[in-house]
Design an enzyme around this catalytic site. Structure first.
Site, mmCIF file in Angstrom:
data_model
loop_
_atom_site.group_PDB
_atom_site.id
_atom_site.type_symbol
_atom_site.label_atom_id
_atom_site.label_comp_id
_atom_site.label_asym_id
_atom_site.label_seq_id
_atom_site.Cartn_x
_atom_site.Cartn_y
_atom_site.Cartn_z
ATOM 1 N N SER A 206 42.952 40.439 35.927
ATOM 2 C CA SER A 206 44.248 39.766 36.020
ATOM 3 C C SER A 206 45.334 40.823 36.102
ATOM 4 C CB SER A 206 44.472 38.887 34.791
ATOM 5 O OG SER A 206 44.744 39.715 33.676
ATOM 6 N N LYS A 207 46.566 40.359 36.198
ATOM 7 C CA LYS A 207 47.714 41.270 36.331
ATOM 8 C C LYS A 207 47.755 42.305 35.207
ATOM 9 C CE LYS A 207 50.847 39.131 39.435
ATOM 10 N NZ LYS A 207 50.819 37.645 39.363
ATOM 11 N N ARG A 208 47.214 41.919 34.049
ATOM 12 C CA ARG A 208 47.210 42.859 32.921
ATOM 13 C C ARG A 208 46.495 44.167 33.269
ATOM 14 N NH1 ARG A 208 44.105 41.815 28.872
ATOM 15 N NH2 ARG A 208 42.942 40.159 29.882
#
Ligand code: GLU
Length: 461
Positions: A235-237
Site C-alpha cells: 500500500s501507499k505506506r
C-alpha cells in the site's frame, strides 16, 4: 487464446494491476493470441475519464499494447440488462421484491442458526415481475460443488451452499459486477482470465453464470497478492504504488516491466529480461503460489542496469525533463551525452542522475562547506593556485591529465590524491565525483578557470 485486462478506472494503474496486465499480455503473446482491454467503468460515481486516460498512458509507457479498441463496460449496460432478462425468461433468475430491511432480517436469522448470512430465497419461486425497487437474482444451486483447476493455485472448490442467490440487476436498474464481467468475457471470447486473487470468491459465481448462459467457462488463474517488506498488503505506506509515480521518480519502463514479471514469475536464475524475451518464455506454470514481496532495492538494481545498457543518446533525452524539473539549463545534446556517460554508472534513477548532473550545469557548483574546511587550507589553496596556471590550456586527453597530476604531486611532494582533491572540490563542489579529466572535458577551459577562481575566493572570504 484471448486474454484481457479489465481495470476499473477508479484510480491510477498501480503495481498490482500492472502485473496483472503484464501477465495477461505475456500469456497472449506467448500463444500468438490476442490481449484486449476492457475499462470497467460501471461505478459511475468513482470512475473518471482522467483515471481512464491515466491507465491507458501507464499501459503505453510500459509497452503493454493491447489489440483492438478498448471496450467500455458502461456503454454496454443495456446489453447486460437484456442478458439478465433472458435469464429470467429461462427461469434461471428471478425478480426479488424484498426490501433491504427484510433481507437483513433473513441474514441475521441464518447467522443465528449457525449458517452463513445469506439471502433466504423467499422470492425464488414466487414468479414475480419487475416493480419499482425490485432486483433480479440468480437462482443458484442449493447443493453440490463448484470447482475449477486454477492455472496458478491448482484445484479450488466451493460448496454451493456457501453462495447467495447473487443479485444480477440492482434495484436501481444497474447490472452488477459479476453479471457484466461474465457477459462481456463471453462476448469478447475470453479464453483465459488472469487476475488478482481478491477475485477468487467471485469465480464460482461466475462459473455458474457461464453455465446458465450455456457457455464454457474460461481458464482462471488467480495471482497471489503483492506484499510490502513488512509482509502486509502493498500500500501507499510502503512508498509509491502507482506505475506513473515510478515514471516520475525516473525509472525506465523496461526496468519496471522486468521487475513486475519477477514478482511471482521466474525462469531459472535469470533476472534480466526484455519484454520481447519474456513474450517467448512466459508460462503460468512458473508463477509461484505464494505472495510476492515488493523489494525496492531490486527495482533500483534493475533500473541501474537498464540506465547503463541503454543508448546514452536515449538516456540524455529521457533525462531532460528531470533536469528541467530542477530548473537546470540544458546543454547541447553532445555535452549532455558526455554528462550521461560520466553518471550512468553511479545513478539508480534518472532523477538521481539529474541531481548528480547539477554541478555541471550550474554557473558555479555548490561548494560543500565541510569539504571546503578540510581542503581549502593554505596548502590546498596553493595547490589550487598551481592548478589554475596548469589548466590555462586544459589537457587534451586522459593520459595528458594523468601526467599533469603526477608531475604536480611530485613537485609538491604530496600524493596524487592530495593534489587532485582541491581541484575536484573547486570543479564539482564535492569530494566524490566522476573522473576529473571527463569533468574538465565537459566544462571547458573558461568554466574551469571560473570555478577555480571562485574556490580560491571562497576560502579567502
Ligand atoms: N475490474 C476488476 C478489478 O479492477 C477486474 C475484474 C476481473 O478481472 O474480472 O478488480
Amino acid at each position: 487464446m484471448i486474454t484481457r485486462f479489465a481495470p476499473s478506472p477508479t484510480g491510477h494503474l498501480h503495481i498490482g494491476g500492472a502485473r496483472t496486465a503484464l501477465f495477461n499480455y505475456l500469456l497472449a503473446k506467448k500463444e500468438n493470441g490476442r490481449f484486449v482491454l476492457r475499462i470497467e467503468d460501471t461505478d459511475a460515481l468513482r470512475s473518471t475519464e482522467e483515471y481512464t486516460q491515466s491507465i491507458l498512458n501507464a499501459m503505453k509507457w510500459l509497452g503493454l499494447s493491447w489489440d483492438g479498441e478498448p471496450i467500455f463496460q458502461r456503454a454496454r449496460s443495456q446489453f447486460h440488462r437484456e442478458k439478465v432478462l433472458w435469464l429470467v425468461e429461462k427461469g434461471l433468475a428471478y425478480w426479488c421484491h424484498c426490501k433491504p430491511e427484510e433481507i437483513e432480517i433473513g441474514r441475521q436469522k441464518a447467522l443465528a442458526e449457525g449458517g452463513k448470512p445469506r439471502y433466504d430465497g423467499r422470492c425464488r419461486e414466487l414468479g414475480l415481475g419487475p416493480a419499482p425497487g425490485a432486483a433480479v437474482r440468480f437462482k443458484g444451486p442449493d447443493f453440490g460443488q463448484i470447482g475449477w483447476t486454477d492455472l496458478v493455485k491448482g484445484p479450488i472448490a466451493f460448496d454451493a451452499s456457501e453462495l447467495d442467490d447473487l443479485v444480477l440487476l440492482r434495484s436501481d436498474d444497474q447490472p452488477t459486477y459479476n453479471l457484466a464481467v461474465v457477459v462481456d468475457d463471453i462476448d469478447m471470447g475470453i479464453t483465459d482470465v488472469i487476475r488478482g486473487d481478491d477475485h477468487v470468491n467471485n469465480t464460482p459465481r461466475q462459473i455458474l453464470l457461464y453455465r446458465a448462459f450455456g457457455a464454457t467457462p474460461p481458464n482462471f488463474g488467480h495471482l497471489p497478492m503483492i506484499l510490502g517488506a513488512d509482509k502486509s498488503r502493498l500500500s501507499k505506506r510502503h512508498g509509491a504504488t502507482s506505475v506513473m509515480a515510478y515514471h516520475d521518480l525516473g525509472y525506465l519502463p523496461e526496468a519496471l516491466v522486468n521487475y513486475l514479471a519477477r514478482l511471482g514469475w521466474s525462469h531459472g536464475d535469470q533476472e534480466i529480461f526484455s519484454l520481447k524475451e519474456m513474450e517467448g518464455l512466459f508460462s503460468l506454470k512458473n508463477v509461484g503460489k505464494s505472495a510476492a514481496v515488493f523489494n525496492p532495492e531490486k527495482l533500483d538494481w534493475l533500473n541501474a542496469h537498464y540506465l547503463k545498457s541503454r543508448e546514452p543518446s536515449d538516456v540524455s533525452n529521457l533525462l531532460k525533463p528531470f533536469l528541467e524539473k530542477r530548473a537546470l539549463a540544458l546543454p547541447s545534446p553532445q555535452i549532455l551525452e558526455k554528462i550521461v556517460l560520466t553518471l550512468r554508472e553511479r545513478s539508480k534513477t534518472l532523477d538521481e542522475m539529474a541531481a548528480k548532473a547539477e554541478f555541471y550545469l550550474l554557473d558555479l557548483p555548490k561548494i560543500d562547506p565541510d569539504s571546503a574546511k578540510k581542503l581549502l587550507t593554505p596548502q590546498g589553496l596553493s595547490i589550487l593556485a598551481r592548478w589554475r596556471e596548469l589548466l590555462k590550456s586544459p589537457p587534451n586527453d586522459h593520459g595528458a591529465f594523468e601526467n599533469l597530476l603526477r608531475n604536480l604531486a611530485a613537485e609538491l611532494a604530496v600524493k596524487p590524491g592530495a593534489a587532485a582533491q582541491p581541484l575536484r572540490l573547486a570543479l564539482t563542489g564535492v569530494t566524490a565525483s566522476p573522473g576529473l579529466y571527463e569533468v574538465m572535458d565537459i566544462l571547458g577551459p573558461q568554466a574551469i578557470q571560473k570555478r577555480i577562481d571562485a574556490a580560491l575566493a571562497y576560502a579567502v572570504g
